[in-house]
Scaffold this active site. Sequence first.
Site, short mmCIF file in Angstrom:
data_model
loop_
_atom_site.label_atom_id
_atom_site.label_comp_id
_atom_site.label_asym_id
_atom_site.label_seq_id
_atom_site.Cartn_x
_atom_site.Cartn_y
_atom_site.Cartn_z
CG HIS A 173 -1.85 -1.16 1.32
ND1 HIS A 173 -2.60 -1.62 0.25
CD2 HIS A 173 -2.10 -2.01 2.35
CE1 HIS A 173 -3.29 -2.69 0.64
NE2 HIS A 173 -3.00 -2.94 1.90
CG ASP B 110 -2.43 -8.68 1.95
OD1 ASP B 110 -1.62 -8.89 2.87
OD2 ASP B 110 -3.46 -7.98 2.10
CG ASP C 127 -4.46 -10.08 4.83
OD1 ASP C 127 -4.19 -10.78 3.84
OD2 ASP C 127 -4.15 -8.87 4.92
CG HIS D 135 -6.30 -5.65 2.66
ND1 HIS D 135 -5.64 -6.33 3.67
CD2 HIS D 135 -7.51 -5.30 3.15
CE1 HIS D 135 -6.43 -6.37 4.74
NE2 HIS D 135 -7.56 -5.76 4.45
#
Length: 301
Positions: free
Chosen positions: A119, A156, A232, A158
Amino acid sequence: MNTPVVYSDGYALAWPGHVFPVGKYRAVAGALKERALVTEFVEPSPATREQVLSVHRPEYLSKLEAIADGRARWDPRFECPVDRAVLDAFLLQAGGTILAARLAVTAGRAANLGGGFHHAFADHGEGFCLLNDVMIATRVLLDEDLVPTVAVVDLDVHQGNGTAVLAAGDERIFTLSLHQENNYPPKEDSSLDVGLRDFCDDGEYLSALSWALGETAKRFRPGFVFYLAGADAYAEDRLGGLALGFDGLRERDRTVFGWAAEQGAPVVALLAGGYAEQEADVTRIHVNMIEELLAAGRPSE
Ligand SMILES: [Zn+2]
């Protein structure tokens, strides 16, 4: 050939009480040693200023340094405390991803027991990510002509928004992100995005993954693979909304390593995120992943 595993106790992030399980790096390293899966870790050096600036804006690095030294205001988008020790840990983890990448070019595969901060953008960090280690290491590999092309396989939960933007426009880089659609962050355009529905289970996930990897190989010839093996996507994750179990996650890892081997591409595995209710579950998912990496065959020459 041995699979190099890069790690330093300096990876620890001093974020007491934060949702990010800051003890996970040491816990994963400890578990690997205890189970005799790894006898010795390779110690990284911090990424250099020049390496960081191949991806990040000089104003951003100066701002990070000023925040770290208490001379500038913290940016709430980080969603995590930033001080000198935290910045040093990010520089060291980025150095670890670079080192693991260099070692994988020769060994065929390697891991960094950290990294995967997808990110982070050129001019700002967000979502617990200050520096985009994957893109920094990608620049080293490409600028030094160590590999012709790089595929980022980001699993991931996200989306890899920072990575997508940083890689855009460079035909030598392919970014695949398989993520939960209805979750942070606002989506950017990866080379290939697969947005999964909430509560997607093992079977549905694995079939989407196998389609996405097939599609990636159709469109691109990966000379190198970074694998962001975020923990995650696990059903009990506090920041994720998918429903994978331990076996599904292990199968996911095995699938990626098998695919990289089929492509004849060296692979580097990175931990990325993971926020399960039980911190031990995060450790277990990462350790299982490393176990699969060690078991994976070396790419045929
Ligand atoms: Zn994540």
